[in-house]
Design a protein around this motif. Structure first.
Motif, PDB file in Angstrom:
ATOM      1  N   ASP A  77      49.454  67.693  20.590  1.00 13.44           N
ATOM      2  CA  ASP A  77      50.739  67.545  21.202  1.00 13.44           C
ATOM      3  C   ASP A  77      51.187  68.896  21.960  1.00 13.44           C
ATOM      4  O   ASP A  77      51.772  68.994  23.057  1.00 13.44           O
ATOM      5  N   LYS A  89      51.171  71.972  24.009  1.00 11.95           N
ATOM      6  CA  LYS A  89      50.601  72.492  25.520  1.00 11.95           C
ATOM      7  C   LYS A  89      50.754  73.880  25.794  1.00 11.95           C
ATOM      8  O   LYS A  89      49.911  74.688  26.498  1.00 11.95           O
ATOM      9  N   VAL A  97      55.687  74.111  23.393  1.00 12.24           N
ATOM     10  CA  VAL A  97      56.016  73.156  24.382  1.00 12.24           C
ATOM     11  C   VAL A  97      55.074  72.002  24.238  1.00 12.24           C
ATOM     12  O   VAL A  97      53.843  72.085  24.005  1.00 12.24           O
ATOM     13  N   THR A  98      55.708  70.750  24.087  1.00 10.56           N
ATOM     14  CA  THR A  98      55.023  69.612  23.554  1.00 10.56           C
ATOM     15  C   THR A  98      54.993  68.796  24.950  1.00 10.56           C
ATOM     16  O   THR A  98      54.333  68.002  25.168  1.00 10.56           O
ATOM     17  N   GLU A  99      55.982  69.089  25.876  1.00 10.84           N
ATOM     18  CA  GLU A  99      56.225  68.268  27.284  1.00 10.84           C
ATOM     19  C   GLU A  99      56.775  69.392  27.965  1.00 10.84           C
ATOM     20  O   GLU A  99      57.822  69.968  27.881  1.00 10.84           O
ATOM     21  N   ALA A 100      56.099  69.203  29.080  1.00  9.73           N
ATOM     22  CA  ALA A 100      56.699  70.477  30.263  1.00  9.73           C
ATOM     23  C   ALA A 100      57.912  69.911  31.029  1.00  9.73           C
ATOM     24  O   ALA A 100      58.072  68.701  31.243  1.00  9.73           O
ATOM     25  N   ILE A 101      58.591  70.849  31.244  1.00 12.52           N
ATOM     26  CA  ILE A 101      59.892  70.483  32.080  1.00 12.52           C
ATOM     27  C   ILE A 101      59.821  70.825  33.557  1.00 12.52           C
ATOM     28  O   ILE A 101      59.291  72.265  33.717  1.00 12.52           O
ATOM     29  N   TRP A 145      55.828  78.627  29.709  1.00 16.46           N
ATOM     30  CA  TRP A 145      56.648  78.326  30.701  1.00 16.46           C
ATOM     31  C   TRP A 145      58.064  78.913  30.397  1.00 16.46           C
ATOM     32  O   TRP A 145      58.191  79.607  29.485  1.00 16.46           O
TER      33      TRP A 145
END
Length: 130
Positions: free
Chosen positions: A26, A28, A49-53, A67
């Motif tokens: 997961d 990134k 970061v597992t999910e980009a904002i 990021w």
């Protein structure tokens, strides 16, 4: 060509990639931010970061993704993120033109917002020489 908020050295990119590779499927990349704290008033934050904002700025180098939190952008403009290993420690470093001082232990810094007019003039001067 767009303007990158921050740059990364080869060593920083390699370390970010190694962290991501060792953090599971997961992962990134990492997210850089600034928070109030420490002797000098501010500290850099680094989170997985597992999910980009969508609102975060993204910089990439050699497959490494970093990021940048929107609230930190004005303090990080022109910063170079590095990674060093010494006899006593290893970690990310930040060469930040917006840093006005640092505490003696090196864990916190005092930052001023970037001078946008000076950055724009510098960019125009570099484009004019091309």
């Amino acid at each position: 060509m767009g303007f990158a908020v921050m740059t990364m050295t080869d060593a920083a990119a390699a370390r970010v990639k190694a962290i991501v590779e060792n953090s599971g499927p997961d992962a990134k990349g990492v997210r850089i931010g600034i928070k109030k704290g420490g002797c000098a008033g501010m500290e850099y934050t680094i989170d997985m970061v597992t999910e980009a904002i969508a609102k975060d700025d993204l910089i990439e180098r050699d497959g490494a993704k970093v990021w940048i939190e929107p609230s930190a952008v004005l303090y990080l403009l022109g910063t170079e993120m590095g990674f060093e290993t010494t006899t006593l420690r290893s970690g990310f470093t930040f060469t930040n033109p917006n840093q006005t001082s640092a505490c003696g232990c090196g864990e916190s810094v005092e930052l001023k917002p970037a001078d946008l007019a000076a950055l724009a003039a510098q960019r125009e001067a570099s484009v004019a020489t091309l």
